[in-house]
Design an enzyme around this catalytic site. Structure first.
Site, mmCIF file in Angstrom:
data_model
loop_
_atom_site.group_PDB
_atom_site.id
_atom_site.type_symbol
_atom_site.label_atom_id
_atom_site.label_comp_id
_atom_site.label_asym_id
_atom_site.label_seq_id
_atom_site.Cartn_x
_atom_site.Cartn_y
_atom_site.Cartn_z
ATOM 1 N N GLY A 9 42.736 31.114 36.918
ATOM 2 C CA GLY A 9 43.892 31.708 36.992
ATOM 3 C C GLY A 9 44.847 31.409 38.218
ATOM 4 N N GLY A 12 48.595 32.163 38.189
ATOM 5 C CA GLY A 12 48.994 33.429 38.360
ATOM 6 C C GLY A 12 49.566 33.749 39.761
ATOM 7 N N LEU A 81 40.087 34.626 38.947
ATOM 8 C CA LEU A 81 41.114 35.273 39.045
ATOM 9 C C LEU A 81 41.789 35.475 37.615
ATOM 10 C CD1 LEU A 81 42.735 34.100 42.300
ATOM 11 C CD2 LEU A 81 40.905 35.884 42.011
ATOM 12 N N SER A 85 45.614 40.354 32.182
ATOM 13 C CA SER A 85 45.779 41.259 33.575
ATOM 14 C C SER A 85 46.617 42.458 33.120
ATOM 15 C CB SER A 85 46.358 40.559 34.751
ATOM 16 O OG SER A 85 47.204 40.019 34.347
ATOM 17 N N THR A 127 38.938 45.646 40.210
ATOM 18 C CA THR A 127 40.212 46.421 40.116
ATOM 19 C C THR A 127 40.104 47.979 40.260
ATOM 20 O OG1 THR A 127 41.888 47.044 38.673
ATOM 21 C CG2 THR A 127 40.351 46.300 37.791
ATOM 22 N N GLU A 129 41.545 49.785 38.594
ATOM 23 C CA GLU A 129 41.726 50.496 37.105
ATOM 24 C C GLU A 129 40.177 50.989 36.875
ATOM 25 O OE1 GLU A 129 43.948 50.899 34.413
ATOM 26 O OE2 GLU A 129 45.219 50.814 36.361
ATOM 27 N N TYR A 151 41.736 47.446 29.149
ATOM 28 C CA TYR A 151 41.493 46.329 30.357
ATOM 29 C C TYR A 151 40.721 46.971 31.352
ATOM 30 C CZ TYR A 151 43.100 44.494 34.972
ATOM 31 O OH TYR A 151 42.876 43.810 36.102
ATOM 32 N N LYS A 155 36.969 45.053 32.361
ATOM 33 C CA LYS A 155 36.867 44.806 33.651
ATOM 34 C C LYS A 155 35.655 45.365 34.352
ATOM 35 C CE LYS A 155 40.084 41.939 35.414
ATOM 36 N NZ LYS A 155 40.026 40.731 36.379
ATOM 37 N N HIS A 181 48.434 44.864 44.248
ATOM 38 C CA HIS A 181 49.035 44.264 45.274
ATOM 39 C C HIS A 181 49.994 43.396 44.498
ATOM 40 C CE1 HIS A 181 45.270 42.336 43.727
ATOM 41 N NE2 HIS A 181 45.674 41.213 43.882
HETATM 42 P P1 NAP Z 1 48.198 37.305 36.764
HETATM 43 O O1 NAP Z 1 49.544 36.852 37.557
HETATM 44 O O2 NAP Z 1 48.476 38.024 35.478
HETATM 45 O O3 NAP Z 1 47.327 35.849 36.347
HETATM 46 C C1 NAP Z 1 46.468 35.926 35.649
HETATM 47 C C2 NAP Z 1 46.042 34.314 35.420
HETATM 48 O O4 NAP Z 1 44.842 34.301 34.296
HETATM 49 C C3 NAP Z 1 46.969 33.399 34.708
HETATM 50 O O5 NAP Z 1 46.939 32.206 35.550
HETATM 51 C C4 NAP Z 1 46.557 33.063 33.409
HETATM 52 O O6 NAP Z 1 47.187 31.989 32.854
HETATM 53 C C5 NAP Z 1 45.386 33.350 33.401
HETATM 54 N N1 NAP Z 1 44.518 33.423 32.371
HETATM 55 C C6 NAP Z 1 44.797 34.670 31.406
HETATM 56 N N2 NAP Z 1 43.973 34.323 30.203
HETATM 57 C C7 NAP Z 1 43.218 33.150 30.403
HETATM 58 C C8 NAP Z 1 42.170 32.407 29.593
HETATM 59 N N3 NAP Z 1 41.773 32.835 28.621
HETATM 60 N N4 NAP Z 1 41.495 31.468 30.114
HETATM 61 C C9 NAP Z 1 41.876 31.044 31.503
HETATM 62 N N5 NAP Z 1 42.821 31.504 32.327
HETATM 63 C C10 NAP Z 1 43.547 32.626 31.851
HETATM 64 O O7 NAP Z 1 47.113 38.135 37.558
HETATM 65 P P2 NAP Z 1 47.145 38.432 39.182
HETATM 66 O O8 NAP Z 1 47.979 39.573 39.354
HETATM 67 O O9 NAP Z 1 47.307 37.099 39.775
HETATM 68 O O10 NAP Z 1 45.608 38.963 39.269
HETATM 69 C C11 NAP Z 1 44.516 38.103 39.362
HETATM 70 C C12 NAP Z 1 43.242 38.758 38.980
HETATM 71 O O11 NAP Z 1 43.046 39.971 39.850
HETATM 72 C C13 NAP Z 1 43.357 39.131 37.226
HETATM 73 O O12 NAP Z 1 41.801 39.073 37.047
HETATM 74 C C14 NAP Z 1 43.670 40.634 37.529
HETATM 75 O O13 NAP Z 1 42.988 41.363 36.399
HETATM 76 C C15 NAP Z 1 43.099 41.036 38.973
HETATM 77 N N6 NAP Z 1 43.412 42.073 39.779
HETATM 78 C C16 NAP Z 1 44.841 42.273 40.005
HETATM 79 C C17 NAP Z 1 45.322 43.137 40.829
HETATM 80 C C18 NAP Z 1 46.899 43.128 41.112
HETATM 81 O O14 NAP Z 1 47.428 44.112 41.699
HETATM 82 N N7 NAP Z 1 47.481 42.186 41.050
HETATM 83 C C19 NAP Z 1 44.663 44.190 41.212
HETATM 84 C C20 NAP Z 1 43.212 44.249 40.759
HETATM 85 C C21 NAP Z 1 42.760 43.402 40.059
HETATM 86 P P3 NAP Z 1 48.573 31.717 31.996
HETATM 87 O O15 NAP Z 1 49.586 31.346 33.290
HETATM 88 O O16 NAP Z 1 48.336 30.501 31.369
HETATM 89 O O17 NAP Z 1 48.783 33.013 31.677
HETATM 90 N N1 GDD Z 2 54.431 47.672 33.679
HETATM 91 C C1 GDD Z 2 55.220 49.103 33.788
HETATM 92 N N2 GDD Z 2 56.531 48.886 33.254
HETATM 93 N N3 GDD Z 2 54.442 50.008 34.298
HETATM 94 C C2 GDD Z 2 55.327 50.983 34.357
HETATM 95 C C3 GDD Z 2 56.633 51.079 33.786
HETATM 96 C C4 GDD Z 2 57.222 49.881 33.337
HETATM 97 O O1 GDD Z 2 58.505 49.903 32.843
HETATM 98 N N4 GDD Z 2 57.327 52.366 34.056
HETATM 99 C C5 GDD Z 2 56.402 53.045 34.693
HETATM 100 N N5 GDD Z 2 55.204 52.333 34.858
HETATM 101 C C6 GDD Z 2 54.092 52.813 35.459
HETATM 102 C C7 GDD Z 2 52.544 52.647 34.599
HETATM 103 O O2 GDD Z 2 52.537 53.404 33.458
HETATM 104 C C8 GDD Z 2 51.524 52.586 35.744
HETATM 105 O O3 GDD Z 2 51.260 54.045 35.771
HETATM 106 C C9 GDD Z 2 52.330 52.153 36.873
HETATM 107 O O4 GDD Z 2 53.718 51.959 36.443
HETATM 108 C C10 GDD Z 2 51.846 50.720 37.531
HETATM 109 O O5 GDD Z 2 51.930 49.675 36.296
HETATM 110 P P1 GDD Z 2 51.850 47.922 36.330
HETATM 111 O O6 GDD Z 2 52.720 47.601 37.520
HETATM 112 O O7 GDD Z 2 51.580 47.628 35.060
HETATM 113 O O8 GDD Z 2 50.287 47.908 36.976
HETATM 114 P P2 GDD Z 2 48.803 48.725 36.745
HETATM 115 O O9 GDD Z 2 48.536 49.564 37.944
HETATM 116 O O10 GDD Z 2 48.862 49.250 35.214
HETATM 117 O O11 GDD Z 2 48.139 47.467 36.717
HETATM 118 C C11 GDD Z 2 47.946 46.395 37.647
HETATM 119 O O12 GDD Z 2 47.214 46.809 38.737
HETATM 120 C C12 GDD Z 2 45.743 46.967 38.617
HETATM 121 C C13 GDD Z 2 45.249 47.457 39.898
HETATM 122 O O13 GDD Z 2 44.882 48.719 39.913
HETATM 123 C C14 GDD Z 2 47.509 45.168 37.380
HETATM 124 O O14 GDD Z 2 47.825 44.178 38.116
HETATM 125 C C15 GDD Z 2 46.102 44.890 36.954
HETATM 126 O O15 GDD Z 2 45.718 43.827 36.528
HETATM 127 C C16 GDD Z 2 45.379 45.348 38.208
HETATM 128 O O16 GDD Z 2 43.990 45.304 37.988
#
Ligand code: NAP
Ligand code: GDD
Length: 345
Positions: A9, A12, A81, A85, A127, A129, A151, A155, A181
């Site tokens: 990842g 990402g 990572l 996601s 996560t 989640e 999801y 996870k 984040h």
């Molecule tokens: P992201 O920006 O959506 O990046 C996801 C990465 O996974 C991308 O590089 C994507 O590649 C790669 N990927 C998807 N499917 C794949 C596959 N089949 N094989 C190999 N690579 C694949 O996510 P992020 O925000 O950096 O989050 C990183 C990790 O932390 C994820 O596992 C997410 O679920 C977890 N997480 C995120 C948050 C958050 O708030 N950001 C919080 C808790 C946990 P492509 O570029 O090719 O699509």
């Molecule tokens: N994406 C999105 N788009 N979310 C919306 C919108 C919209 O237009 N309007 C309201 N929301 C609300 C969603 O319903 C959710 O409650 C909240 O905004 C956050 O949505 P996202 O930003 O899509 O993040 P997430 O909390 O569902 O998931 C992210 O955080 C997780 C950790 O708690 C992702 O990064 C996950 O990969 C990660 O695990």
């Protein structure tokens, strides 16, 4: 000895920030990218590190590929990572999400086990989640899980299989239960980036209205650059473990918009409730926020707020960036991009 880190990842948000951190620490970075029509490295370019990474073709769906890549790379540390996601997409693609986010984890752990790489340390991107329909406030490592999306369920498997390989096979496998984040490198479909980019486009006259879903959900939002440090710290411990990483503060989507709007010279006034809510810019009298049912989820996570006391005490991890600083950083980056008409966000 230079350590090798293998990051899945890497294209990402977190992959880019983690790679930057580990390069600064002197690591050799092997970055896993999926085979796509055009490799997506814009985040690595943004951070100025693309040229410092050795890329390998990798997919979490293909076990033989994982075996070959891990054997060849011989990493000291693996940061998994990669994931499907986006929570919203997981309701539309539950099987694909499970294959990548649940089985994909087992495939990597099986590769480590198969090669007897007992010195290789593994980080799993778990996560908040997992907490879903939260059973306690705030949530910590003892809070029981109740995921609310395919999801979250996938996870949950990834989390427990990481714990299981630690207990069953003695792997140094740790799981970071990270709360949301964000950053200027956040994907544009996630709500924070959707807001900061949408408001920048409205302010520039490129767009009239920003359509959103549930404005009342609350999230514990931190800065991705701070959170990747916690990942690294987990793998530097003598013993593997599970850690909650969060700021301990929560805000609604509505609040995020209210704090962001003045950074674009706007002032939001709300009218109506739930699906009928609209946000009007007091300065122009124009409606700039409307609600679209398409962005609601079949099951919602209403409130997330984490307690990171254990990470603070055991890892010495601290969240450096506060909420207003995060919003300001994202707003400034999107205003610049829109001003410069950049295409690769
Ligand atoms: P992201 O920006 O959506 O990046 C996801 C990465 O996974 C991308 O590089 C994507 O590649 C790669 N990927 C998807 N499917 C794949 C596959 N089949 N094989 C190999 N690579 C694949 O996510 P992020 O925000 O950096 O989050 C990183 C990790 O932390 C994820 O596992 C997410 O679920 C977890 N997480 C995120 C948050 C958050 O708030 N950001 C919080 C808790 C946990 P492509 O570029 O090719 O699509
Ligand atoms: N994406 C999105 N788009 N979310 C919306 C919108 C919209 O237009 N309007 C309201 N929301 C609300 C969603 O319903 C959710 O409650 C909240 O905004 C956050 O949505 P996202 O930003 O899509 O993040 P997430 O909390 O569902 O998931 C992210 O955080 C997780 C950790 O708690 C992702 O990064 C996950 O990969 C990660 O695990």
């Amino acid at each position: 000895m230079v350590k090798t880190a293998f990051i899945t990842g890497i294209s990402g948000q977190d992959g880019a920030y983690l790679a930057k951190l580990l390069l600064e620490k002197g690591y050799r970075i092997v970055g896993a990218t999926r085979r796509t029509a055009s490799i997506n490295t814009h985040r690595l370019q943004y951070l100025g590190i693309e040229q410092d990474i050795e890329f390998v073709e990798f997919d979490l769906l293909e076990f033989t590929n994982i075996l070959r890549v891990i054997e060849r790379t011989a990493p000291d540390e693996i940061y998994n990572l990669a994931a499907q996601s986006f929570v919203g997409t997981s309701f539309e693609q539950p099987l694909f999400t499970a294959d990548v986010d649940a089985m994909g984890v087992t495939r990597i752990l099986e590769a480590i086990r198969t090669f007897g790489m007992t010195n290789c340390r593994y980080y799993q991107a778990s996560t908040s989640e997992l907490f879903g329909k939260a059973q306690a406030v705030p949530q910590n490592e003892q809070t029981s899980f109740h995921p609310r999306s395919p999801y979250g369920v996938a996870k949950l498997y990834g989390h427990w299989i990481t714990v299981n390989y630690r207990e069953a096979f003695g792997l140094h496998s740790s799981s970071g239960i990270l709360f949301n984040h964000e950053s200027p490198l956040r994907g544009v479909e996630f709500v924070t980036r959707k807001i900061t980019l949408g408001l920048a486009n409205i302010a520039a006259g490129n767009q009239d209205v920003l359509e959103l879903g549930n404005l009342d959900a609350q999230r514990d939002w931190g800065f991705a650059g701070d959170y990747v440090e916690a990942m690294w710290l987990m793998l530097q411990q003598d013993e593997p473990g599970d850690y909650v990483i969060a700021t301990g503060k929560t805000h609604s989507i509505r609040k995020f918009i209210e704090i962001a709007a003045p950074l674009y010279g706007m002032e939001i006034e709300w009218s109506g409730e739930a699906e009928d809510a609209i946000g009007i810019d007091r300065k122009t009298g124009k409606t700039i926020i409307t609600i679209n049912q398409a962005f609601f989820r079949p099951a919602e996570v209403d409130l997330l707020i984490g307690d990171s006391s254990i990470a603070r005490d055991k890892l010495g991890w601290n969240c450096k960036t506060n909420f207003s600083e995060l919003v300001e950083m994202m707003a400034a980056a999107d205003q610049k991009r829109v001003g410069e008409r950049q295409v690769n966000f």
